[in-house]
Scaffold this active site. Structure first.
Site, PDB file in Angstrom:
ATOM      1  N   CYS A 278       0.852  -1.185   0.000  1.00  0.00           N
ATOM      2  CA  CYS A 278       0.000   0.000   0.000  1.00  0.00           C
ATOM      3  C   CYS A 278       0.885   1.231   0.000  1.00  0.00           C
ATOM      4  O   CYS A 278       1.869   1.290   0.751  1.00  0.00           O
ATOM      5  CB  CYS A 278      -0.905  -0.001   1.229  1.00  0.00           C
ATOM      6  SG  CYS A 278      -1.990   1.439   1.367  1.00  0.00           S
TER       7      CYS A 278
ATOM      8  N   HIS B 128      -8.782  -3.482  -2.954  1.00  0.00           N
ATOM      9  CA  HIS B 128      -7.891  -2.704  -2.083  1.00  0.00           C
ATOM     10  C   HIS B 128      -8.320  -1.235  -2.031  1.00  0.00           C
ATOM     11  O   HIS B 128      -8.427  -0.642  -0.944  1.00  0.00           O
ATOM     12  CB  HIS B 128      -6.467  -2.827  -2.624  1.00  0.00           C
ATOM     13  CG  HIS B 128      -5.423  -2.076  -1.874  1.00  0.00           C
ATOM     14  ND1 HIS B 128      -4.483  -2.698  -1.081  1.00  0.00           N
ATOM     15  CD2 HIS B 128      -5.143  -0.753  -1.805  1.00  0.00           C
ATOM     16  CE1 HIS B 128      -3.680  -1.791  -0.554  1.00  0.00           C
ATOM     17  NE2 HIS B 128      -4.057  -0.593  -0.977  1.00  0.00           N
ATOM     18  N   GLU B 129      -8.585  -0.636  -3.205  1.00  0.00           N
ATOM     19  CA  GLU B 129      -8.931   0.785  -3.239  1.00  0.00           C
ATOM     20  C   GLU B 129     -10.323   1.037  -2.677  1.00  0.00           C
ATOM     21  O   GLU B 129     -10.554   2.057  -2.014  1.00  0.00           O
ATOM     22  CB  GLU B 129      -8.815   1.322  -4.665  1.00  0.00           C
ATOM     23  CG  GLU B 129      -7.436   1.165  -5.309  1.00  0.00           C
ATOM     24  CD  GLU B 129      -6.305   1.714  -4.460  1.00  0.00           C
ATOM     25  OE1 GLU B 129      -6.531   2.680  -3.679  1.00  0.00           O
ATOM     26  OE2 GLU B 129      -5.192   1.177  -4.559  1.00  0.00           O
TER      27      GLU B 129
ATOM     28  N   HIS C 215     -10.124   1.291   1.002  1.00  0.00           N
ATOM     29  CA  HIS C 215      -9.658   2.598   1.467  1.00  0.00           C
ATOM     30  C   HIS C 215     -10.825   3.556   1.677  1.00  0.00           C
ATOM     31  O   HIS C 215     -10.858   4.299   2.666  1.00  0.00           O
ATOM     32  CB  HIS C 215      -8.706   3.214   0.434  1.00  0.00           C
ATOM     33  CG  HIS C 215      -7.270   2.873   0.652  1.00  0.00           C
ATOM     34  ND1 HIS C 215      -6.602   3.125   1.829  1.00  0.00           N
ATOM     35  CD2 HIS C 215      -6.354   2.305  -0.172  1.00  0.00           C
ATOM     36  CE1 HIS C 215      -5.337   2.731   1.722  1.00  0.00           C
ATOM     37  NE2 HIS C 215      -5.172   2.219   0.523  1.00  0.00           N
TER      38      HIS C 215
END
Length: 220
Positions: free
Chosen positions: A132, A174-175, A178
């Site tokens: 990351c 993953h994004e 966030h």
């Protein structure tokens, strides 16, 4: 999310822009040429730990400028994806320039993304190394599904559906994490999380130096 293989960014015909195939695409997206580098937030900062706000105003110069800045910041940091809260802006938006496991490069942005929830047993879990940009220098093995679908809009409010497999599926998950206020560290055991934070402490200054050097090179 870091690039797994920088060599996958080529000006060839195997590119999907905003989910659609294009005949060719430059190594550096045009947004990079227009953008300004922003500071990348680091795990522990409050903006990374809370859900981001929905974007409600589309087609604005401010939103376009943010996307341009995010693309340049992502490329300077050798990233494959970058969420808005990673540059300190708590809006539901991320950009990406990421290969899948078939060598197809995916480039674009998505606003207010929602990750489809797979049915039981419908997608295979894969353990793979993950890093990351907000946890500089650390990599750990994380379980993700091998297929992902994200629904949202482009910067003008037009509907988008982005589908990914392999490493690109990992990037989409993953994004989207966030934007819900989570990093991949939240998916680790306590022991592995401590290991990742130790890696970050050992390597972060070298990572910051590489980013600064690349930003200087790109400004010439």
């Amino acid at each position: 999310m870091p690039v797994r293989d920088e060599g996958t960014r080529t000006a060839d015909r195997r590119v999907r822009l905003q989910g659609r195939p294009v005949d060719s695409y430059p190594v550096l997206p045009p947004e990079v040429e227009r953008g300004a580098v922003r500071r990348i937030t680091v795990v522990g900062e409050e903006v990374l730990a809370r859900p981001c706000r929905e974007v409600t105003e589309f087609g604005s110069p401010e939103l376009s400028a943010l996307i341009d800045d995010m693309f340049l910041t992502m490329h300077v940091a050798d990233g494959a994806g970058l969420a808005a809260n990673q540059v300190g802006v708590d809006l539901r938006l991320f950009v990406y320039d990421c290969p899948d496991d078939n060598g197809i490069r995916h480039v674009g942005h998505i606003v207010n993304p929602v990750l489809d929830t797979p049915g039981p047993g419908s997608r295979r879990l894969v353990d793979d190394s993950e890093g990351c940009l907000s946890v500089p220098g650390a990599t750990m093995v994380v379980s993700r599904t091998d297929h992902a679908v994200v629904r949202g809009s482009d910067k003008d409010g037009n509907p988008l559906v982005i589908e990914g497999t392999g490493y690109f599926a990992r990037c989409l998950q993953h994004e989207t994490d966030h934007l819900s206020g989570h990093t991949y560290l939240d998916r680790l055991s306590r022991r592995d999380r401590k290991d990742a934070l130790r890696q970050m402490e050992d390597r972060r200054e070298a990572v910051f130096a590489r980013r600064a050097s690349k930003a200087a090179d790109m400004s010439r």
